[in-house]
Write a protein that holds these residues in place. Sequence first.
Motif, PDB file in Angstrom:
ATOM      1  N   ASN A   1      52.563 -57.609  -8.551  1.00 22.38           N
ATOM      2  CA  ASN A   1      52.819 -56.177  -8.742  1.00 22.38           C
ATOM      3  C   ASN A   1      52.752 -55.743 -10.207  1.00 22.38           C
ATOM      4  O   ASN A   1      52.973 -54.564 -10.504  1.00 22.38           O
ATOM      5  N   ALA A   2      52.474 -56.687 -11.101  1.00 21.88           N
ATOM      6  CA  ALA A   2      52.455 -56.349 -12.528  1.00 21.88           C
ATOM      7  C   ALA A   2      51.342 -55.355 -12.832  1.00 21.88           C
ATOM      8  O   ALA A   2      50.177 -55.615 -12.530  1.00 21.88           O
ATOM      9  N   PRO A   3      51.678 -54.211 -13.432  1.00 19.70           N
ATOM     10  CA  PRO A   3      50.629 -53.248 -13.800  1.00 19.70           C
ATOM     11  C   PRO A   3      49.829 -53.758 -14.997  1.00 19.70           C
ATOM     12  O   PRO A   3      50.241 -54.690 -15.695  1.00 19.70           O
ATOM     13  N   LYS A   4      48.693 -53.141 -15.245  1.00 18.46           N
ATOM     14  CA  LYS A   4      47.812 -53.561 -16.341  1.00 18.46           C
ATOM     15  C   LYS A   4      48.554 -53.568 -17.677  1.00 18.46           C
ATOM     16  O   LYS A   4      48.356 -54.467 -18.504  1.00 18.46           O
ATOM     17  N   LYS A   5      49.415 -52.574 -17.900  1.00 16.63           N
ATOM     18  CA  LYS A   5      50.140 -52.501 -19.166  1.00 16.63           C
ATOM     19  C   LYS A   5      51.037 -53.713 -19.364  1.00 16.63           C
ATOM     20  O   LYS A   5      51.148 -54.247 -20.482  1.00 16.63           O
ATOM     21  N   ALA A   6      51.680 -54.160 -18.294  1.00 16.50           N
ATOM     22  CA  ALA A   6      52.560 -55.323 -18.394  1.00 16.50           C
ATOM     23  C   ALA A   6      51.759 -56.584 -18.720  1.00 16.50           C
ATOM     24  O   ALA A   6      52.187 -57.417 -19.525  1.00 16.50           O
ATOM     25  N   VAL A   7      50.605 -56.727 -18.098  1.00 18.08           N
ATOM     26  CA  VAL A   7      49.749 -57.885 -18.359  1.00 18.08           C
ATOM     27  C   VAL A   7      49.295 -57.903 -19.819  1.00 18.08           C
ATOM     28  O   VAL A   7      49.357 -58.931 -20.497  1.00 18.08           O
ATOM     29  N   THR A   8      48.875 -56.746 -20.314  1.00 18.00           N
ATOM     30  CA  THR A   8      48.405 -56.648 -21.699  1.00 18.00           C
ATOM     31  C   THR A   8      49.521 -56.930 -22.700  1.00 18.00           C
ATOM     32  O   THR A   8      49.340 -57.670 -23.672  1.00 18.00           O
ATOM     33  N   LEU A   9      50.695 -56.344 -22.456  1.00 15.14           N
ATOM     34  CA  LEU A   9      51.828 -56.556 -23.356  1.00 15.14           C
ATOM     35  C   LEU A   9      52.320 -57.995 -23.327  1.00 15.14           C
ATOM     36  O   LEU A   9      52.714 -58.548 -24.366  1.00 15.14           O
ATOM     37  N   ALA A  10      52.311 -58.603 -22.148  1.00 15.03           N
ATOM     38  CA  ALA A  10      52.754 -59.993 -22.036  1.00 15.03           C
ATOM     39  C   ALA A  10      51.862 -60.907 -22.866  1.00 15.03           C
ATOM     40  O   ALA A  10      52.338 -61.832 -23.532  1.00 15.03           O
ATOM     41  N   LEU A  11      50.558 -60.644 -22.833  1.00 14.57           N
ATOM     42  CA  LEU A  11      49.637 -61.438 -23.653  1.00 14.57           C
ATOM     43  C   LEU A  11      49.914 -61.241 -25.137  1.00 14.57           C
ATOM     44  O   LEU A  11      49.981 -62.209 -25.906  1.00 14.57           O
TER      45      LEU A  11
END
Length: 217
Positions: free
Chosen positions: A123-133
């Motif tokens: 369920n992770a949105p694109k913003k969460a994926v980008t910030l996590a990286l």
Amino acid sequence: MTTTITTLNEETTTPLTAREERMFRFLIADESPYVRFKALSNPACPEHILYEAAKTETHPKALTAIATHPEASGRILHLLVGSAEHSVRNAVASHAHTRAADLITLSTVKNIYVLGWVVLNPNAPKKAVTLALKTALSIAPMSDFVPFHVARHPRASQSVLRSLESHWSSRVRAEVLKNPNAPFGVVQRLMGDDDDLVRGALASRLGVSVRVSDVAS
């Protein structure tokens, strides 16, 4: 509220009786963390009891029991996002009911495992994926754990994949190449990579077994 109670022989959906509910309330107020943990781990523990416990519980194991419970709702997990315990935040980050906004919050936590669970949450949105990286690269640049899972993520943006095409880890570069979101320019540049993992990914992407030198010529 109905609660699913699973036995060795069958699964039935049965509402808690008033007596059972009183017993749950009694047990989650017990002075022993172990007793509270066992009560909160019980699959029959209903959402509203978990919610009450989440507001007052302080013991790490009991909090983790709440965060991993299948009945834990978005409102319950929201209460646990700010926990200082990494085991609790790991559980919240991986839970299917965690809200997108809370996954974005967790994507800035400076812990590689929390960040990994954020990326792995479907369920992770694109913003969460980008910030996590971005967070992972700032705290552990020599770890490829988060970059690897971001590179293979279906919501990884083209700009993120471009940023990972020259990552030091060949398995990250290979996943970039296999990601259908990878821009053509990235694929072209990775044709010149001499690592076997990357060349194998190229062969898989093209659907044939080829040598990079043959494709580039």
